[in-house]
Write a protein that holds these residues in place. Sequence first.
Motif, PDB file in Angstrom:
ATOM      1  N   SER A  57     -28.582  53.605  65.630  1.00  8.25           N
ATOM      2  CA  SER A  57     -27.701  54.860  66.077  1.00  8.25           C
ATOM      3  C   SER A  57     -27.425  55.854  64.878  1.00  8.25           C
ATOM      4  O   SER A  57     -27.576  55.702  63.765  1.00  8.25           O
ATOM      5  CB  SER A  57     -26.035  54.041  66.031  1.00  8.25           C
ATOM      6  N   LEU A  59     -24.936  57.283  64.213  1.00  7.73           N
ATOM      7  CA  LEU A  59     -23.644  57.316  63.840  1.00  7.73           C
ATOM      8  C   LEU A  59     -23.693  56.539  62.336  1.00  7.73           C
ATOM      9  O   LEU A  59     -22.630  56.690  61.518  1.00  7.73           O
ATOM     10  CB  LEU A  59     -22.557  56.356  64.588  1.00  7.73           C
ATOM     11  N   ARG A  61     -24.594  55.530  58.513  1.00  4.01           N
ATOM     12  CA  ARG A  61     -25.013  56.456  57.302  1.00  4.01           C
ATOM     13  C   ARG A  61     -25.105  55.765  56.035  1.00  4.01           C
ATOM     14  O   ARG A  61     -24.973  54.453  56.028  1.00  4.01           O
ATOM     15  CB  ARG A  61     -23.612  57.515  57.055  1.00  4.01           C
ATOM     16  N   THR A 124     -27.461  60.230  57.209  1.00  2.00           N
ATOM     17  CA  THR A 124     -27.573  59.263  58.239  1.00  2.00           C
ATOM     18  C   THR A 124     -28.878  58.340  57.748  1.00  2.00           C
ATOM     19  O   THR A 124     -29.484  58.787  57.039  1.00  2.00           O
ATOM     20  CB  THR A 124     -27.981  59.829  59.574  1.00  2.00           C
ATOM     21  N   ASP A 243     -19.256  49.817  59.596  1.00  4.86           N
ATOM     22  CA  ASP A 243     -20.451  50.159  60.443  1.00  4.86           C
ATOM     23  C   ASP A 243     -19.993  49.884  61.936  1.00  4.86           C
ATOM     24  O   ASP A 243     -20.053  50.435  62.851  1.00  4.86           O
ATOM     25  CB  ASP A 243     -21.737  49.411  60.358  1.00  4.86           C
ATOM     26  N   VAL A 246     -17.351  51.883  63.389  1.00  6.28           N
ATOM     27  CA  VAL A 246     -17.689  53.124  63.897  1.00  6.28           C
ATOM     28  C   VAL A 246     -18.420  52.817  65.340  1.00  6.28           C
ATOM     29  O   VAL A 246     -18.368  53.536  66.314  1.00  6.28           O
ATOM     30  CB  VAL A 246     -18.781  53.571  62.931  1.00  6.28           C
ATOM     31  N   LEU A 247     -19.267  51.772  65.354  1.00  5.88           N
ATOM     32  CA  LEU A 247     -19.990  51.670  66.675  1.00  5.88           C
ATOM     33  C   LEU A 247     -19.173  51.199  67.714  1.00  5.88           C
ATOM     34  O   LEU A 247     -19.347  51.657  69.006  1.00  5.88           O
ATOM     35  CB  LEU A 247     -21.016  50.512  66.401  1.00  5.88           C
ATOM     36  N   GLN A 250     -16.388  55.549  67.824  1.00  7.68           N
ATOM     37  CA  GLN A 250     -17.222  56.749  68.283  1.00  7.68           C
ATOM     38  C   GLN A 250     -18.568  56.212  69.057  1.00  7.68           C
ATOM     39  O   GLN A 250     -18.845  56.845  70.103  1.00  7.68           O
ATOM     40  CB  GLN A 250     -17.733  57.269  66.999  1.00  7.68           C
ATOM     41  N   GLY A 251     -18.977  55.072  68.672  1.00  9.53           N
ATOM     42  CA  GLY A 251     -20.112  54.661  69.447  1.00  9.53           C
ATOM     43  C   GLY A 251     -19.966  54.399  71.092  1.00  9.53           C
ATOM     44  O   GLY A 251     -20.523  54.007  71.874  1.00  9.53           O
ATOM     45  N   ARG A 255     -13.622  60.026  70.040  1.00  7.85           N
ATOM     46  CA  ARG A 255     -14.045  61.568  69.016  1.00  7.85           C
ATOM     47  C   ARG A 255     -12.589  61.693  68.163  1.00  7.85           C
ATOM     48  O   ARG A 255     -11.534  61.379  68.451  1.00  7.85           O
ATOM     49  CB  ARG A 255     -14.658  62.598  69.740  1.00  7.85           C
ATOM     50  N   ARG A 482     -15.024  57.885  55.938  1.00  7.08           N
ATOM     51  CA  ARG A 482     -14.994  56.756  56.736  1.00  7.08           C
ATOM     52  C   ARG A 482     -13.576  56.168  56.598  1.00  7.08           C
ATOM     53  O   ARG A 482     -13.118  55.489  57.334  1.00  7.08           O
ATOM     54  CB  ARG A 482     -15.947  55.611  56.422  1.00  7.08           C
ATOM     55  N   GLU A 485     -11.296  58.438  58.535  1.00  9.61           N
ATOM     56  CA  GLU A 485     -11.319  58.042  59.970  1.00  9.61           C
ATOM     57  C   GLU A 485     -10.488  56.608  60.363  1.00  9.61           C
ATOM     58  O   GLU A 485      -9.926  56.447  61.390  1.00  9.61           O
ATOM     59  CB  GLU A 485     -12.911  57.759  60.424  1.00  9.61           C
TER      60      GLU A 485
END
Length: 667
Positions: A57, A59, A61, A124, A243, A246-247, A250-251, A255, A482, A485
């Motif tokens: 992905s 996404l 990083r 990324t 991780d 995020v997945l 946003q994954g 958004r 992160r 977020e």
Amino acid sequence: MNPATLAVVGAGPLAAGLVERIAASAPELWPAGRPLRLRLVDPHPPGAGRVWRHDQSPLLRMNSMAEDVTVFTDASSTVEGPVRPGPSLAEWAAAPRDFPPYRPPRDPAVAEELRTLAPTGFATRRAQGAYLEWAFRRAVAALPPHVTVTVHRTTATALTGPADGPQRVHLADGSAPLEADAVVLAQGHLASVPEPGRQRLAAFARRHRLRYVPPEFSAESDLSVLRPGEPVLLRGFGLASADLTVLLTQGRGGRFTRSGEELVYVPSGREPVLHIGSRRGVPYHAKPGYRLRGERPPLPRYFGPRETGALAARVARTGVRLDLRRDVWPLMAKEIGYGYYHELFHAHPERTALSWPDFLAAYDGLGVHGPSLAALVATAVPDPADRLDLAHLDRPLAGRTFSGPGAFRAHLHRYIAADLARRADPGHSADLGAFLALLSVHGQLPGLVERGVLTAESVARQVDGWWQGFFNHVASGPPGFRLRELLALSRAGVVHFLGAGMEVTPDPEAGVFLGSSASVPGHTVAATALVEAYQPRPTVRYTADPLLAALHRDGRLSEELLTDPGPGRAGAGTPAYRTGLVRTAPEDQRLLDPRTGGPHPRRVALGAPTTGRALAAFARPRTDAPAFRRTDAVARQLLRTLRTLTEPADAPRAGLRPRPSPRPSGV
Ligand SMILES: Cc1cc2nc3c(=O)[nH]c(=O)nc-3n(C[C@H](O)[C@H](O)[C@H](O)COP(=O)(O)OP(=O)(O)OC[C@H]3O[C@@H](n4cnc5c(N)ncnc54)[C@H](O)[C@@H]3O)c2cc1C
């Protein structure tokens, strides 16, 4: 000319680094014109390997700033072979055409990202993969013409062959086994099969139609099993947790947008509801987003080779092994304090009340515990927020309870916001001084372990347990964005915080997992899924890697078993701890063969799953990174060994044992 073959299992960053070091030393150590064939085996692209491959992905990083990542030696490197400088990720991204062999990234999104990557940005994983693939190509291009590389894009399933004869690397793609004079295992982070405790949780989940995701590579986890809106317990608050979060947000199409200063998460409706907890109950500290303001602290000062040598001598003299927390931590903590205050006094002298020489003279003479140090710091550093508090850094929720989830959530929001503000503010660059000292301290520990300075329990519970966790929590955290977020996800109700001392209990009557913590007594969350949000530990007993599993099953490698010499026979009657790591010889990383009791003359193992206990991170430029010293020493020994092993029969034989490195490899 007798040709020689070296097989390398794994073609990730470590294997690429080995090729680079072979290229650097071959002109000196390998006979001109004699063919040397390097055969690398990896199903993933060479250089990037599994962790940094493009096929993941976008996404995900790095958690290191681009200017802090390099795969090249520099003027600070005390390697025996030649130093061959090269660009950091940031330098390469800024001018890739300046560094042959140039090839534009295949993915336009990666090309665009690299074009605009700030030195203090967090690339990324795909962009880092592009850098690593280029670095591999460069290492291959630097080899002398008689040293060649072949890459086999498959998995190595077994390693066979006698100690005094050719080795065979068996391949999953059905092609003929590779025959080699010596083999390096550079297999990095490995997947594992579930350990018994996890098997029980998985079985419970199956019985009750719940979902259980074991510890695994987040990039490869099958997260589609988690349903929109379902309550999920996420156990772990480190990088895997970041991780996975995020997945799963946003994954899944969510958004972020802005409302004034505030980051706002707009859900897609397909996210599960995440309840995150862990031992500490707080996320890892954000990575500092600034540079040192003062000069770099000259490390080591209190915990370097001299001090570790003195500790080893003390153990040799008394026969009494040491306890890390009791006997060694004072020196480690003093070093971390030195890194911190060095930067505070040099970069922010207006916030100190003593001159640096006066502070240092007093600090030199003090132990790290007790009232005198606290009194010195209180006098010299007026603002308590400027004083280093290692215990609080380690366990910020220790001893605290909250009346309910709302009160805890409010507290955690304040805690994360404060961490973010501090880690973004160059006024607190002393934290970066402490970070550099943490790295320095970390680099000394493998040597202490290898020399048997610490008790078995101390290595198992304190070095591999507590210290590793503390180090990761303080020094290995995510980029600040992160955590911003995370706050937005919490405000949106997609993420909830469980607390410290997280417990998960299967409830067979209700058919759910119950999550609770010590931070909010009496509060329990019922969840229909449990996700183990951490990397699998490297445990050879439970490895999913076919080659290591076969070697272990056949008794051709051994797991580290820590024992202390007891009365009479060493190890008798004392507790033993299995660390899960593959045993290698401390001086040259050769695989220890349980059948002979000694190092295998033709097999070397490097990296994460071995007792070398290397720092699992990229080298930072200008830090004389221990990883380069080790890879350099191994490359040089391999060249010497291969030369000896493949000498024509009538040439005088220097013996099979490679010359040990003149420098201790653990430091
Ligand atoms: C998810 C993740 C994120 C990380 N992020 C960072 C970061 O941001 N910054 C940082 O400094 N460090 C980071 N690290 C640390 C990491 O240790 C290093 O960055 C680096 O990947 C280690 O390189 P390696 O070659 O030792 O291992 P790996 O990268 O794991 O490479 C080993 C290779 O061996 C191959 N292999 C294994 N077994 C076999 C077999 N039987 N046959 C054939 N091939 C095999 C694998 O496919 C893999 O490509 C991260 C690690 C992980 C796991």
